[in-house]
Motif scaffolding. Structure first.
Motif, PDB file in Angstrom:
ATOM      1  N   ARG A  97      10.863  75.460 -18.470  1.00 32.52           N
ATOM      2  CA  ARG A  97      10.343  74.881 -16.977  1.00 32.52           C
ATOM      3  C   ARG A  97       9.140  74.476 -17.737  1.00 32.52           C
ATOM      4  N   ASP A  98       8.336  73.187 -17.588  1.00 31.51           N
ATOM      5  CA  ASP A  98       7.207  72.931 -18.640  1.00 31.51           C
ATOM      6  C   ASP A  98       6.234  73.892 -16.891  1.00 31.51           C
ATOM      7  N   TYR A 102       7.714  65.562 -15.882  1.00 29.94           N
ATOM      8  CA  TYR A 102       9.116  66.880 -16.121  1.00 29.94           C
ATOM      9  C   TYR A 102       9.037  67.694 -14.373  1.00 29.94           C
ATOM     10  N   ASP A 103      10.086  67.767 -14.380  1.00 31.45           N
ATOM     11  CA  ASP A 103       9.745  68.085 -12.793  1.00 31.45           C
ATOM     12  C   ASP A 103       9.953  69.435 -12.390  1.00 31.45           C
ATOM     13  N   TYR A 104       9.198  70.188 -11.798  1.00 25.07           N
ATOM     14  CA  TYR A 104       9.182  71.659 -11.850  1.00 25.07           C
ATOM     15  C   TYR A 104      10.186  72.779 -11.752  1.00 25.07           C
ATOM     16  N   SER A 164       4.063  63.560 -13.763  1.00 23.03           N
ATOM     17  CA  SER A 164       4.472  64.369 -14.986  1.00 23.03           C
ATOM     18  C   SER A 164       5.695  63.138 -15.507  1.00 23.03           C
ATOM     19  N   GLU A 214      13.131  71.580 -13.329  1.00 21.65           N
ATOM     20  CA  GLU A 214      13.336  70.803 -14.718  1.00 21.65           C
ATOM     21  C   GLU A 214      13.566  71.726 -15.911  1.00 21.65           C
ATOM     22  N   GLN A 215      15.134  72.290 -16.111  1.00 20.39           N
ATOM     23  CA  GLN A 215      15.051  73.398 -16.750  1.00 20.39           C
ATOM     24  C   GLN A 215      16.029  73.297 -18.597  1.00 20.39           C
ATOM     25  N   ASP A 216      15.048  73.412 -19.112  1.00 24.20           N
ATOM     26  CA  ASP A 216      15.202  73.009 -21.036  1.00 24.20           C
ATOM     27  C   ASP A 216      15.530  74.319 -21.444  1.00 24.20           C
ATOM     28  N   LYS A 276       3.827  69.377 -27.214  1.00 20.77           N
ATOM     29  CA  LYS A 276       4.898  68.584 -26.032  1.00 20.77           C
ATOM     30  C   LYS A 276       4.723  69.483 -24.625  1.00 20.77           C
ATOM     31  N   HIS A 277       4.672  70.602 -24.910  1.00 20.34           N
ATOM     32  CA  HIS A 277       3.726  71.222 -23.065  1.00 20.34           C
ATOM     33  C   HIS A 277       3.186  72.167 -23.589  1.00 20.34           C
ATOM     34  N   THR A 288       6.309  76.841 -21.563  1.00 23.43           N
ATOM     35  CA  THR A 288       7.367  76.480 -20.794  1.00 23.43           C
ATOM     36  C   THR A 288       7.747  78.398 -19.996  1.00 23.43           C
TER      37      THR A 288
END
Length: 294
Positions: free
Chosen positions: A81-82, A54-56, A52, A58-60, A71-72, A76
């Motif tokens: 986070r995804d 994304y990291d588990y 993936s 990882e914040q956006d 995108k997701h 999220t």
């Protein structure tokens, strides 16, 4: 000219009970489907977080509570986070808890039940009364006390859940051992001077593997449900790690506005439990001695 003695008939090859059980299991479509689904889910949880983008954790913060899209794929959460990668990572935790806690329960229950069934007498009576006393304790409260007293640790979670799930296995193994130890092959092993340890682990337990395997497959979903319940209470896996239980807990708090936070982890969790139960039921039918005679 050939004679019957020169050309003896071909010997008939019998099949082992395990081969017959495998054939019966293959004919059970629900069990096969459940097994395939478990393999697919396990591989997805194992490989998915690695591939993936994304990291588990990882914040956006600019993309919080995003609905499922290109995108997701599954949206999220409140920290951006995804959700897909967190569900797959949470599957690692939930499946790991189920497998490890079941292994702990099997180790304790099989040894305890085998000793009680083989020794018998007062030793068996005392050991089984201990099991009855522990049975009277509320399992969930006992696990909660262990978690509160020793701290919230993921390894302790495996041990704590396994430590309360071995009781039924001990009773099952005890009953199997008590019925098997009266068989002729056990009397033959005794007459040959084999020790108790060898008789238990080389002769008795291998012949009791059927019920042990079946109960193990049915213990895994029970353990996963208990872990989900503890996580729902906030006593399970701690942030930023996630399990299906913690994801369902977070989704339930916001289900009215952000449905995907609850639906997707709940659906995957339910699918896993259904698959495990289908496989367990199929193994029970396949390993049933009475079914082998039909």
């Amino acid at each position: 000219m050939s004679t019957p003695a020169a050309n003896p008939p071909a010997a008939e090859h019998g099949s082992s009970p395990w081969h017959d059980a495998w054939l019966r299991l293959r004919r059970n479509r629900l069990a096969v489907t459940g097994g395939i689904m478990l393999i697919v889910l396990a591989l997805a949880c194992l490989i998915g977080p690695w591939i993936s983008p994304y990291d588990y954790a990882e914040q956006d913060l600019d993309n919080t509570f995003a609905a499922p899209g290109a995108k997701h794929w599954l949206g999220t959460d409140q920290l951006g986070r995804d959700l897909l990668v967190r569900i797959l990572y949470g599957g690692r935790i939930s499946l790991g808890v189920g497998l490890c806690a079941t292994f702990v329960a099997l180790t304790i229950g099989v040894i305890y039940g085998a000793v009680a069934g083989w020794v018998g007498g007062r030793t068996d009576a005392v050991m089984m009364r201990i099991v009855d006393i522990i049975y009277a304790l509320p399992f969930t409260i006992f696990v909660i006390l262990l978690m509160v007293f020793f701290g919230r640790n993921i390894v302790l979670l495996f041990v704590a859940i396994g430590a309360v799930e071995w009781l039924t296995m001990a009773r099952i193994v005890r009953g199997q051992i008590m019925s098997l130890k009266k068989m002729e092959f056990i009397e033959a092993a005794r007459s040959l001077g084999f020790g108790n340890r060898r008789i238990i682990f080389r002769h008795l337990l291998p012949n009791a593997l059927g019920p042990i395997i079946v109960y193990a497959t049915l213990t895994i979903p029970a353990v996963m449900l208990l872990e989900a319940f503890l996580s729902f209470l906030g006593l399970g896996v701690q942030p930023p790690m996630s399990s299906w239980g913690t994801l369902i807990k977070d989704g339930a708090e916001k289900m009215e506005e952000y449905w995907w936070l609850l639906v997707f982890p709940g659906a995957l969790f339910s699918l896993t439990l259904f698959s495990l139960n289908f496989l367990g039921d199929g193994l029970r039918d396949a390993l049933d001695v009475r079914a082998a005679k039909d």
